[in-house]
Structures are given as C-alpha cells and as structure tokens.
Design an enzyme around this catalytic site. Sequence first.
Site, PDB file in Angstrom:
ATOM      1  N   GLN A 104       0.848  -1.202   0.000  1.00 50.28           N
ATOM      2  CA  GLN A 104       0.000   0.000   0.000  1.00 50.28           C
ATOM      3  C   GLN A 104       0.878   1.244   0.000  1.00 50.28           C
ATOM      4  OE1 GLN A 104      -2.273   1.940   3.293  1.00 50.28           O
ATOM      5  NE2 GLN A 104      -4.042   1.174   2.178  1.00 50.28           N
ATOM      6  N   GLU A 168     -10.227   7.208   3.840  1.00 46.08           N
ATOM      7  CA  GLU A 168     -10.023   7.430   5.281  1.00 46.08           C
ATOM      8  C   GLU A 168      -9.490   8.828   5.623  1.00 46.08           C
ATOM      9  OE1 GLU A 168     -10.148   4.312   4.293  1.00 46.08           O
ATOM     10  OE2 GLU A 168     -11.018   3.200   5.963  1.00 46.08           O
ATOM     11  N   TYR A 170      -6.912  10.477   4.105  1.00 48.02           N
ATOM     12  CA  TYR A 170      -5.501  10.734   3.818  1.00 48.02           C
ATOM     13  C   TYR A 170      -5.371  11.656   2.585  1.00 48.02           C
ATOM     14  CZ  TYR A 170      -4.357   7.220   7.327  1.00 48.02           C
ATOM     15  OH  TYR A 170      -4.237   6.535   8.513  1.00 48.02           O
ATOM     16  N   ARG A 218      -7.979   2.387  -3.160  1.00 50.55           N
ATOM     17  CA  ARG A 218      -8.962   2.430  -2.071  1.00 50.55           C
ATOM     18  C   ARG A 218      -9.622   3.798  -2.070  1.00 50.55           C
ATOM     19  NH1 ARG A 218      -8.636  -0.097   3.993  1.00 50.55           N
ATOM     20  NH2 ARG A 218     -10.843   0.227   4.416  1.00 50.55           N
ATOM     21  N   HIS A 256     -10.863   9.258   9.264  1.00 48.95           N
ATOM     22  CA  HIS A 256     -10.470   9.006  10.658  1.00 48.95           C
ATOM     23  C   HIS A 256     -11.080  10.046  11.598  1.00 48.95           C
ATOM     24  CE1 HIS A 256      -8.045   5.593   9.929  1.00 48.95           C
ATOM     25  NE2 HIS A 256      -7.082   6.219   9.291  1.00 48.95           N
ATOM     26  N   ARG A 292     -16.101  -4.528   8.962  1.00 47.88           N
ATOM     27  CA  ARG A 292     -16.932  -5.379   9.834  1.00 47.88           C
ATOM     28  C   ARG A 292     -17.424  -6.651   9.121  1.00 47.88           C
ATOM     29  NH1 ARG A 292     -17.613  -7.224  13.475  1.00 47.88           N
ATOM     30  NH2 ARG A 292     -19.578  -6.770  14.543  1.00 47.88           N
ATOM     31  N   GLN A 343      -8.632  -3.469  20.761  1.00 44.99           N
ATOM     32  CA  GLN A 343      -7.721  -3.313  21.894  1.00 44.99           C
ATOM     33  C   GLN A 343      -6.287  -3.761  21.604  1.00 44.99           C
ATOM     34  OE1 GLN A 343     -11.026  -4.514  24.916  1.00 44.99           O
ATOM     35  NE2 GLN A 343      -9.150  -4.300  26.052  1.00 44.99           N
ATOM     36  N   GLY A 654      -6.780 -11.792  35.865  1.00 47.48           N
ATOM     37  CA  GLY A 654      -7.356 -10.954  36.915  1.00 47.48           C
ATOM     38  C   GLY A 654      -6.921 -11.382  38.299  1.00 47.48           C
ATOM     39  N   ALA A 663      -8.800  -8.229  29.082  1.00 47.49           N
ATOM     40  CA  ALA A 663      -8.727  -9.535  28.433  1.00 47.49           C
ATOM     41  C   ALA A 663      -7.456  -9.678  27.612  1.00 47.49           C
ATOM     42  CB  ALA A 663      -9.952  -9.717  27.549  1.00 47.49           C
TER      43      ALA A 663
HETATM   44  P1  NAP Z   1     -12.444   0.246  35.753  1.00 50.02           P
HETATM   45  O1  NAP Z   1     -12.361   0.574  34.338  1.00 50.02           O
HETATM   46  O2  NAP Z   1     -11.214   0.286  36.600  1.00 50.02           O
HETATM   47  O3  NAP Z   1     -13.546   1.208  36.400  1.00 50.02           O
HETATM   48  C1  NAP Z   1     -13.934   1.136  37.728  1.00 50.02           C
HETATM   49  C2  NAP Z   1     -14.847   2.305  38.042  1.00 50.02           C
HETATM   50  O4  NAP Z   1     -15.242   2.210  39.385  1.00 50.02           O
HETATM   51  C3  NAP Z   1     -14.195   3.648  37.828  1.00 50.02           C
HETATM   52  O5  NAP Z   1     -15.127   4.499  37.216  1.00 50.02           O
HETATM   53  C4  NAP Z   1     -13.868   4.105  39.236  1.00 50.02           C
HETATM   54  O6  NAP Z   1     -14.008   5.500  39.188  1.00 50.02           O
HETATM   55  C5  NAP Z   1     -14.927   3.412  40.084  1.00 50.02           C
HETATM   56  N1  NAP Z   1     -14.469   2.998  41.404  1.00 50.02           N
HETATM   57  C6  NAP Z   1     -13.314   2.385  41.737  1.00 50.02           C
HETATM   58  N2  NAP Z   1     -13.269   2.141  43.057  1.00 50.02           N
HETATM   59  C7  NAP Z   1     -14.419   2.605  43.585  1.00 50.02           C
HETATM   60  C8  NAP Z   1     -14.950   2.630  44.893  1.00 50.02           C
HETATM   61  N3  NAP Z   1     -14.286   2.134  45.939  1.00 50.02           N
HETATM   62  N4  NAP Z   1     -16.148   3.197  45.074  1.00 50.02           N
HETATM   63  C9  NAP Z   1     -16.843   3.712  44.028  1.00 50.02           C
HETATM   64  N5  NAP Z   1     -16.395   3.704  42.775  1.00 50.02           N
HETATM   65  C10 NAP Z   1     -15.186   3.157  42.541  1.00 50.02           C
HETATM   66  O7  NAP Z   1     -13.037  -1.187  35.973  1.00 50.02           O
HETATM   67  P2  NAP Z   1     -14.229  -1.901  35.238  1.00 50.02           P
HETATM   68  O8  NAP Z   1     -15.231  -0.967  34.717  1.00 50.02           O
HETATM   69  O9  NAP Z   1     -14.662  -2.915  36.222  1.00 50.02           O
HETATM   70  O10 NAP Z   1     -13.525  -2.583  34.026  1.00 50.02           O
HETATM   71  C11 NAP Z   1     -12.554  -3.565  34.290  1.00 50.02           C
HETATM   72  C12 NAP Z   1     -11.609  -3.731  33.128  1.00 50.02           C
HETATM   73  O11 NAP Z   1     -12.264  -4.325  32.057  1.00 50.02           O
HETATM   74  C13 NAP Z   1     -11.016  -2.436  32.683  1.00 50.02           C
HETATM   75  O12 NAP Z   1      -9.635  -2.616  32.478  1.00 50.02           O
HETATM   76  C14 NAP Z   1     -11.686  -2.177  31.398  1.00 50.02           C
HETATM   77  O13 NAP Z   1     -10.823  -1.549  30.474  1.00 50.02           O
HETATM   78  C15 NAP Z   1     -12.035  -3.575  30.918  1.00 50.02           C
HETATM   79  N6  NAP Z   1     -13.248  -3.470  30.135  1.00 50.02           N
HETATM   80  C16 NAP Z   1     -13.125  -3.056  28.882  1.00 50.02           C
HETATM   81  C17 NAP Z   1     -14.235  -2.898  28.136  1.00 50.02           C
HETATM   82  C18 NAP Z   1     -14.122  -2.488  26.701  1.00 50.02           C
HETATM   83  O14 NAP Z   1     -15.106  -2.212  26.060  1.00 50.02           O
HETATM   84  N7  NAP Z   1     -12.957  -2.428  26.118  1.00 50.02           N
HETATM   85  C19 NAP Z   1     -15.476  -3.142  28.662  1.00 50.02           C
HETATM   86  C20 NAP Z   1     -15.577  -3.577  29.960  1.00 50.02           C
HETATM   87  C21 NAP Z   1     -14.443  -3.716  30.699  1.00 50.02           C
HETATM   88  P3  NAP Z   1     -13.767   6.448  40.417  1.00 50.02           P
HETATM   89  O15 NAP Z   1     -12.656   5.817  41.198  1.00 50.02           O
HETATM   90  O16 NAP Z   1     -13.442   7.757  39.798  1.00 50.02           O
HETATM   91  O17 NAP Z   1     -15.069   6.468  41.123  1.00 50.02           O
HETATM   92 FE1  SF4 Z   2      -9.982  -8.036  16.136  1.00 56.68          FE
HETATM   93 FE2  SF4 Z   2      -7.903  -8.776  17.545  1.00 56.68          FE
HETATM   94 FE3  SF4 Z   2      -8.064  -6.253  16.716  1.00 56.68          FE
HETATM   95 FE4  SF4 Z   2      -9.712  -7.136  18.655  1.00 56.68          FE
HETATM   96  S1  SF4 Z   2      -7.485  -6.935  18.760  1.00 56.68           S
HETATM   97  S2  SF4 Z   2     -10.244  -5.947  16.821  1.00 56.68           S
HETATM   98  S3  SF4 Z   2     -10.021  -9.248  18.029  1.00 56.68           S
HETATM   99  S4  SF4 Z   2      -7.863  -8.057  15.448  1.00 56.68           S
END
Ligand code: NAP
Ligand code: SF4
Length: 677
Positions: A104, A168, A170, A218, A256, A292, A343, A654, A663
């Site tokens: 590309q 995109e 560019y 593209r 973007h 997608r 991620q 975890g 994850a």
């Molecule tokens: P997190 O991202 O660490 O968030 C925890 C939340 O709880 C924060 O908003 C925090 O904010 C609050 N918190 C922490 N301790 C607290 C307490 N004692 N009392 C009240 N509030 C408190 O954890 P999570 O939401 O459980 O997610 C876990 C992991 O999974 C993360 O690493 C996340 O990136 C990942 N995950 C990713 C996705 C995705 O879509 N990529 C989706 C789900 C989960 P404050 O401390 O400001 O209140």
């Molecule tokens: Fe797909 Fe892996 Fe990228 Fe997630 S990290 S979007 S599973 S290629």
Amino acid sequence: MTASAFPNMLKPLDLGFTQLKNRVVMGSMHTGLEDRFFNYGKLAAYFAERARGGTGLVITGGISPNRRGWLLPLAGSLNHYPDVVNHRRVTSAVHAEGGKILMQILHAGRYGYHPFIVSASDRKSPIAMFKPRAMKESEILSTIRDFGRCARLAKLAGYDGVEIMGSEGYLLNQFICNRTNNRTDKWGGSVENRMRLPVEIVKQVRKAAGQDFIICYRLSLLDLVEGGNSWQEIVTIAKALEAAGINILNTGIGWHEARIPTIVTSVPRAAFRQVTANIKKELKIPVMASNRINTPEVCEDIIASGDADLISMARPLLADSEFVNKAAAGKPEEINTCIACNQGCLDMTFSGKRSTCLVNPRACYETELVYVKTSQPKKIAVVGGGMAGLTCATVAAERGHDVTLFEASDDVGGQFTMAMNVPGKEEFQETIRYYRHLLKKTGVKVQLNKAVSEAELRNAGFDEVIVATGVKPRVPKIPGIDHPKVLSYPDVLKHGRKVGHRVAVIGAGGIGIDVSEFLLAEHSPQPVDHWMDEWGVDINSADPGGLRAPKREQPLRQVYLLQRSAGKKMGQGPGKTTGWVHRLALQHHQVKMLGGVEYVKIDDLGLHIRVDGQDQILDVDNIILCAGQESVRELLPVDSEGKISDKRYHVIGGAKLAGELDAKRAIKEGAELGARL
Ligand code: NAP
Ligand code: SF4
C-alpha cells in the site's frame, strides 16, 4: 460442513494477467513493523503465516512514497533502491507460500504526526497535532512522480502490485473533497479538478510499473464528514480511476476524523456492503467490500449475492491466520473470530506501539511467541475457565501436556460470558465458541461446577498449578450498600435480575459503560437500518458525505453514570479508538454523566450524593455497582511477604492483577505461560 461449504468465496478471480486464488484479501493494516528495517523479518513471518493459512492476496500497511507523506517520523517508506532489499524479504516469504502481495502506498497528508505535513489546503484536521501547508503546484507534480518511483521500486522488490490509499481522509481523499480542498487552480474546484491528482497518480504508476502489475485503489465511498463527496461525485471519480487503469477498486468508509464509528464491534456486521454493491453496478473492474466482515458466512453471502467480487479483511486475519484454510475445509467453528474490539490492534497502533490481537497474541509476534511441542509432558492443573485459564490450558495441552481445567461455574468464558450479553458486544460469544472447540481439540480435561480446593490440588500430584481464578466485583463502602435497590453488575448482565426505569450506575469504567448500554439498548444485535438511523448515516450519499439527521427514539430508561474522579473522562477503560463511540452512544440515550461524585448513602429515597459540595438525591429504582474488581487468589500459597511460596504455582490474569483487568493482558499471560511450561 463440507469442503465446498464456501464455494463462492474460494473461487479464483481472473484479472486478465493474473489469477487471485480466492476472494479473501488481507486488507492493509498498519502494524508498526513496517516502520523499522530491522523488523522486516518479523513482517515477513507475519504475512507468510497468513499466506500459508490460505489467504490469496495480502496488502501491506501504508508505505510512504516520500518524506512529506510520512504518517509518523521515520515511517516506512520506499524511495530508494537500498529499501528494496528489506521489502524483498517480505515478498519472497509470501510467494514461497503461494500467496500474492500488494504494497500500500500511503501519503498521510494532513494526518501525518510531524511538523512537515502538506495537504491540498492549509486546513488543520481536528484530530491532528500540526497544521498542514498547502502544496505548491511543483510539489503536486513531484508527488505524482514519487508515487510512480515508489511503484517501480515495489515491482523491483517483488510486489505483485500496489494499493493506492485514497480513503479514510488521507492526502488523496483531502484533494478530492471540498472539506479540505479550497484551491482555485486546476487541482481544486470542480470534481474533475479535485480528482486530477489521484487520476494522474494512477496513470504515472501504470506507466512506471507496466501492464502486468495490479493497481488497487482504495476510494472513500462514504466520507461520513461534512464537506464530503456526494454519490454522483464518487461515481465520477471511480469511473475516472477505472479509465486511468486501476484493476481493483477497494471500499473505504469514513475519515479518521468522522464521528461515526465504522469498524468497532457495535457496528453491525457488513453494515456497508450496500455501498460496495452500488459502485459495482457502475464499474467493469472487480470491487472489494470491507468493514466489519469477520466470518466466512458473511463473506460467502456478499460474494454469492454479487455485492462484491472480493472481500477485504484485516483484523479477522490477525485474529486467525488460518481463516481461509479453515473455511475451505468446511470448519468455520474452528475460526478464532475477530471481535472488533480494537484493543490489541488499532489501540496499539494509535499509541505508537506494535499491533497484535487480543484473541491471538501471536499476531505480529510470530517469531517470538512460538508453541513448541514439549519433550517432557507434565501433569498441569489450571484453575479458572476465564480467558487467562482457557488460553494457558489450551496452549499447554497443544504442546503435549496433560492438562485439567477446573471451573467453579457451569460454563467456561469468565468475564466474556457477561460481555457477550451486552448489545453491541455479541461478537464476544464467538471467542467462547472458539475456546470450547479448542478445549476439545487439544484434549484438555474440563471439570465444570468444580470449585477445587487447595488440598485436592496438593493430593492430585500436579507438576504445575495455574491459578487463573479471576476477579470478584468490588463492593464500595457506602452506608446502605445492602439495600435491596443495590445490584451487582453480574446480577444484571449474567443473572437477569429485573432493573427499574431510573437507574444509577456507580463506576464509569468499561463495565459501567457496558451495563448502561445493556440497560438502554432496544435490540441485540442492532439491525443495520436502526443503526444507520441512530448515527445519521445515509448509505446512498444523497447528501455530501453520506450524512443525514439522526432518528433516535426516547431512551428506555433514565440512567445516571457516576464516578468519583472529577477530571477523568467517563469510560476511560475502553480503548483509545473505541471510548469516544461509547460516550457518544450514551449521549444518544441521554445518559446523565456525573464526575466528582461523593457517595453519601443509599436508602428508600434512592442514592444520596454530593457534587461540588451540593447534596442531591437521585430518586432511582436501582443502584448498580460497577466499581471495579478485586483479585480472587485464595488458592495461591504465599509467604509472609506475599510471594508465591511453592514454585509449582503460577498466577495469571485478573487473579494476578485486578486493577488492570483486561482480556488482552489475560490472554497474553495465559499464552506466554502455556508456551514456557
Ligand atoms: P475500571 O475501568 O477500573 O472502572 C472502575 C470504576 O469504578 C471507575 O469508574 C472508578 O471511578 C470506580 N471505582 C473504583 N473504586 C471505587 C470505589 N471504591 N467506590 C466507588 N467507585 C469506585 O473497571 P471496570 O469498569 O470494572 O472494568 C474492568 C476492566 O475491564 C477495565 O480494564 C476495562 O478496560 C475492561 N473493560 C473493557 C471494556 C471495553 O469495552 N474495552 C469493557 C468492559 C471492561 P472512580 O474511582 O473515579 O469512582
Ligand atoms: Fe480483532 Fe484482535 Fe483487533 Fe480485537 S485486537 S479488533 S479481536 S484483530
């Protein structure tokens, strides 16, 4: 399933001078390996593995035709003869596996992360650090020559052709849209003038590289930004590119800087196939669909229905390099499906790190993370069937170890069993399906509903014990936390507990956002039309850019999303390239997001909070705790200093670190440990 289960996606495509052996193309994706010459061995191994896995044609990440076109300082480029040597390592590796490869050519224009950027005009992009300088006519002419030289060198390096990146947002996209081109000379104004640069580039590339060389272009078929092109203009440009000599037209969707998601997991599968079908009706050359598309069933459907001739997939081939071979063998259930989380790949790229894949940590690490058969099989216990445990167990078993997996609940999958219930995250169930298959294939002995004890582990005589027991939700110390209004996130996402119409979510991390989206979604999965309405996308581009006024229904619930920190963005957890999509989706559903919250108490009136010294009562039916997690590691023998006291024990995922539960880390740790046991 039989070997002929996907006949259309596997049938060869004749380009006149060359045959592409199937219809799946590995689309271009910047991995970070392209930018440093010393990584070209790794890049060669990465592409060779995809070619070996059955992909007929692969396209490299963007390579710049000159220094002004760099995406970032010292980005991968092909300007000089000595560069050819590095690139040859890649092309030879792909050819040795029977594949074909395009390079590309990407000129970043105003998207470059360096101060020397140029564009059609001097308009700064909202997502860029620097303002571009408008190109002088002499620079435009030299850029055309640079593309030609780059293509000639690519041919010398053994590439079967090039893809010219014109979408995109560019440089070439910047020239063809009024949004970024306000020139008054022959390179701006009418669509004929705006498309002059890409058309001249295609002619120059053809002249430099000859007839027996694939030129794929593209083109942005849907800009999704104000000042983008109308459908009529897009057709005019596509036809001009065809006349100039391209062999394949690839679909680009969205700049973007667009504030409409195009590839994240909440975008319905193959949401944009219609736009490819529309352009196909206008052209004679093959067209390629993208965005997608992640399963052989969807590929087959698009090809069989005649919507496209080729399918471009990048992330699904990162997730599983053997996608095509598995599909060809009629075994789609064996495919490790891309869950479109970004991620491991794009979040890494946009942080300046090497890409990989959340569900396949070997992606881009093919020469470093290697699963070698063991000469000393061991008896191994893995405790916990979440992502970390599943990966470690299956990698160790694949290598020849005797592995038993203990899982306390009635199914494997851990946190993914909740994530897959979140509308817009349905893809996560594919990962669980894949691991179920892998457990069987590798011969892991799975014991479900088995909360194994320390004594049982000790008495069974395991050589190695892997503690992958995951996390439990943190329960914050708030007066009234035992009130019946209070629910945990597993109550909601896993156990189907009833939730009222007015809800406060405590914690605005990834899980707080997931729970909010779960409470507000009307459909799972969201139908394409509904999704287009929510985001205001006009797939037919009747108006410039394919934008129209969104149509949104009244939200199902009133949700308050709360966090204690004042300055931190809500949803900081989800990655760099996805967080904004979640935040906008919550705004669409009128979620009230409050930071700097102090939780005072919970009682029959609801949740009492203090914000900026002001007391308020949120009159809610339920309060859902999404306040992070704590590690579960009771089985781990530790000494007085907290260090593991028995060297047969290992901790991952975890259970090792709840604070950064994610994850990607869990799977990577599982794979790395499984590879060295
Ligand atoms: P997190 O991202 O660490 O968030 C925890 C939340 O709880 C924060 O908003 C925090 O904010 C609050 N918190 C922490 N301790 C607290 C307490 N004692 N009392 C009240 N509030 C408190 O954890 P999570 O939401 O459980 O997610 C876990 C992991 O999974 C993360 O690493 C996340 O990136 C990942 N995950 C990713 C996705 C995705 O879509 N990529 C989706 C789900 C989960 P404050 O401390 O400001 O209140
Ligand atoms: Fe797909 Fe892996 Fe990228 Fe997630 S990290 S979007 S599973 S290629």
